[in-house]
Design a protein around this motif. Structure first.
Motif, PDB file in Angstrom:
ATOM      1  N   GLN A  17     -36.183  31.657  20.572  1.00 40.24           N
ATOM      2  CA  GLN A  17     -37.133  31.829  19.473  1.00 40.24           C
ATOM      3  C   GLN A  17     -36.940  33.189  18.805  1.00 40.24           C
ATOM      4  OE1 GLN A  17     -39.004  29.301  18.503  1.00 40.24           O
ATOM      5  NE2 GLN A  17     -39.832  30.442  16.798  1.00 40.24           N
ATOM      6  N   GLN A  18     -36.639  34.218  19.583  1.00 39.19           N
ATOM      7  CA  GLN A  18     -36.387  35.537  19.010  1.00 39.19           C
ATOM      8  C   GLN A  18     -35.138  35.516  18.132  1.00 39.19           C
ATOM      9  OE1 GLN A  18     -36.358  37.731  22.679  1.00 39.19           O
ATOM     10  NE2 GLN A  18     -38.485  38.399  22.438  1.00 39.19           N
ATOM     11  N   GLN A  19     -34.106  34.799  18.562  1.00 36.70           N
ATOM     12  CA  GLN A  19     -32.902  34.678  17.739  1.00 36.70           C
ATOM     13  C   GLN A  19     -33.206  33.926  16.445  1.00 36.70           C
ATOM     14  OE1 GLN A  19     -29.869  36.035  18.092  1.00 36.70           O
ATOM     15  NE2 GLN A  19     -30.743  37.141  19.816  1.00 36.70           N
ATOM     16  N   LYS A  20     -34.047  32.913  16.561  1.00 30.96           N
ATOM     17  CA  LYS A  20     -34.439  32.138  15.380  1.00 30.96           C
ATOM     18  C   LYS A  20     -35.196  33.032  14.393  1.00 30.96           C
ATOM     19  CE  LYS A  20     -36.741  27.758  14.367  1.00 30.96           C
ATOM     20  NZ  LYS A  20     -37.486  26.647  14.941  1.00 30.96           N
ATOM     21  N   ARG A  21     -36.072  33.903  14.916  1.00 30.93           N
ATOM     22  CA  ARG A  21     -36.814  34.826  14.057  1.00 30.93           C
ATOM     23  C   ARG A  21     -35.864  35.807  13.385  1.00 30.93           C
ATOM     24  NH1 ARG A  21     -37.752  39.740  15.270  1.00 30.93           N
ATOM     25  NH2 ARG A  21     -37.770  39.363  17.509  1.00 30.93           N
ATOM     26  N   LYS A  22     -34.911  36.340  14.144  1.00 31.64           N
ATOM     27  CA  LYS A  22     -33.956  37.290  13.567  1.00 31.64           C
ATOM     28  C   LYS A  22     -33.149  36.643  12.448  1.00 31.64           C
ATOM     29  CE  LYS A  22     -33.440  40.092  17.723  1.00 31.64           C
ATOM     30  NZ  LYS A  22     -32.543  40.452  18.829  1.00 31.64           N
ATOM     31  N   LEU A  23     -32.756  35.400  12.637  1.00 36.55           N
ATOM     32  CA  LEU A  23     -32.013  34.683  11.609  1.00 36.55           C
ATOM     33  C   LEU A  23     -32.864  34.493  10.357  1.00 36.55           C
ATOM     34  CD1 LEU A  23     -29.433  33.167  10.784  1.00 36.55           C
ATOM     35  CD2 LEU A  23     -30.436  31.117  11.799  1.00 36.55           C
ATOM     36  N   ALA A  24     -34.126  34.118  10.542  1.00 37.09           N
ATOM     37  CA  ALA A  24     -35.032  33.933   9.401  1.00 37.09           C
ATOM     38  C   ALA A  24     -35.249  35.252   8.667  1.00 37.09           C
ATOM     39  CB  ALA A  24     -36.357  33.351   9.862  1.00 37.09           C
ATOM     40  N   GLU A  25     -35.379  36.349   9.410  1.00 36.76           N
ATOM     41  CA  GLU A  25     -35.540  37.664   8.780  1.00 36.76           C
ATOM     42  C   GLU A  25     -34.278  38.039   7.996  1.00 36.76           C
ATOM     43  OE1 GLU A  25     -38.626  39.739  11.962  1.00 36.76           O
ATOM     44  OE2 GLU A  25     -36.469  40.038  12.213  1.00 36.76           O
ATOM     45  N   TRP A  26     -33.115  37.728   8.563  1.00 35.93           N
ATOM     46  CA  TRP A  26     -31.865  38.029   7.873  1.00 35.93           C
ATOM     47  C   TRP A  26     -31.769  37.239   6.562  1.00 35.93           C
ATOM     48  CZ3 TRP A  26     -27.635  35.062   6.499  1.00 35.93           C
ATOM     49  CH2 TRP A  26     -26.520  35.786   6.060  1.00 35.93           C
ATOM     50  N   LYS A  27     -32.127  35.951   6.620  1.00 39.58           N
ATOM     51  CA  LYS A  27     -32.071  35.123   5.411  1.00 39.58           C
ATOM     52  C   LYS A  27     -33.027  35.643   4.345  1.00 39.58           C
ATOM     53  CE  LYS A  27     -30.599  30.760   7.482  1.00 39.58           C
ATOM     54  NZ  LYS A  27     -30.988  29.386   7.825  1.00 39.58           N
ATOM     55  N   LEU A  28     -34.226  36.060   4.762  1.00 36.75           N
ATOM     56  CA  LEU A  28     -35.198  36.602   3.814  1.00 36.75           C
ATOM     57  C   LEU A  28     -34.680  37.901   3.202  1.00 36.75           C
ATOM     58  CD1 LEU A  28     -37.941  36.459   2.454  1.00 36.75           C
ATOM     59  CD2 LEU A  28     -38.897  37.639   4.443  1.00 36.75           C
ATOM     60  N   ALA A  29     -34.085  38.756   4.009  1.00 38.36           N
ATOM     61  CA  ALA A  29     -33.525  40.006   3.491  1.00 38.36           C
ATOM     62  C   ALA A  29     -32.405  39.726   2.489  1.00 38.36           C
ATOM     63  CB  ALA A  29     -33.006  40.864   4.644  1.00 38.36           C
ATOM     64  N   GLU A  30     -31.620  38.699   2.764  1.00 37.04           N
ATOM     65  CA  GLU A  30     -30.556  38.311   1.833  1.00 37.04           C
ATOM     66  C   GLU A  30     -31.147  37.855   0.496  1.00 37.04           C
ATOM     67  OE1 GLU A  30     -26.812  37.969   0.437  1.00 37.04           O
ATOM     68  OE2 GLU A  30     -27.360  38.777   2.393  1.00 37.04           O
ATOM     69  N   MET A  31     -32.230  37.108   0.553  1.00 38.63           N
ATOM     70  CA  MET A  31     -32.884  36.663  -0.687  1.00 38.63           C
ATOM     71  C   MET A  31     -33.468  37.835  -1.456  1.00 38.63           C
ATOM     72  SD  MET A  31     -34.860  33.214   0.393  1.00 38.63           S
ATOM     73  CE  MET A  31     -34.202  32.302   1.768  1.00 38.63           C
ATOM     74  N   VAL A  32     -33.999  38.824  -0.759  1.00 37.07           N
ATOM     75  CA  VAL A  32     -34.535  40.017  -1.423  1.00 37.07           C
ATOM     76  C   VAL A  32     -33.402  40.766  -2.122  1.00 37.07           C
ATOM     77  CG1 VAL A  32     -35.591  42.281  -0.999  1.00 37.07           C
ATOM     78  CG2 VAL A  32     -36.543  40.235   0.078  1.00 37.07           C
ATOM     79  N   ARG A  33     -32.250  40.887  -1.448  1.00 36.51           N
ATOM     80  CA  ARG A  33     -31.095  41.540  -2.087  1.00 36.51           C
ATOM     81  C   ARG A  33     -30.642  40.754  -3.318  1.00 36.51           C
ATOM     82  NH1 ARG A  33     -29.989  42.677   3.306  1.00 36.51           N
ATOM     83  NH2 ARG A  33     -28.706  40.847   3.635  1.00 36.51           N
TER      84      ARG A  33
END
Length: 134
Positions: A17-33
């Motif tokens: 679940q922590q890996q899943k959260r990290k992936l979701a955070e990475w995707k969100l950061a990519e969208m912000v960029r």
């Protein structure tokens, strides 16, 4: 128990679940960029519209079209960001629930181990006491 104690299994689920959260955070950061890049493009296009030039009229339609495409992409990115934020919030909630369940299971495991230890100590004491009566 198959696969270890309940707390061990929940610990592995928590790690996933922590890996899943990290992936979701990475995707969100990519969208912000991506949004920042689109905003920079928009500023660039608007800046070029303000310049006075004899050739300005020739490229005006193309620049307006580019601004519309950029605006559409920006709105789509913002909608995806909103969805990603909602998904990330849900992932964090699930992770927190799993953390609490893991902690509860670990306390139960420690309690059970302590109980077993106390019962063994009691058995040894009773055996020693019974042997002394003989």
């Amino acid at each position: 128990m198959r696969g270890g104690s309940r707390s061990d299994r929940l610990g592995r689920v928590l790690a996933v679940q922590q890996q899943k959260r990290k992936l979701a955070e990475w995707k969100l950061a990519e969208m912000v960029r991506e949004e920042e890049a689109l905003r920079a493009t928009e500023i660039e296009l608007l800046d070029t519209l303000g310049r006075q030039s004899l050739m300005q009229g020739l490229f005006l339609d193309a620049k307006v079209s580019a601004l519309r495409r950029n605006d559409l992409a920006l709105r789509e990115t913002q909608e995806r960001q909103a969805a990603a934020r909602g998904a990330l919030t849900e992932i964090r909630r699930i992770e927190k629930r799993i953390e609490r369940a893991t902690e509860t299971a670990a306390r139960a495991d420690r309690s059970a181990a302590e109980r077993v230890g106390l019962l063994e100590a009691l058995d040894e004491h009773l055996v020693a006491q019974a042997a002394s009566f003989k």
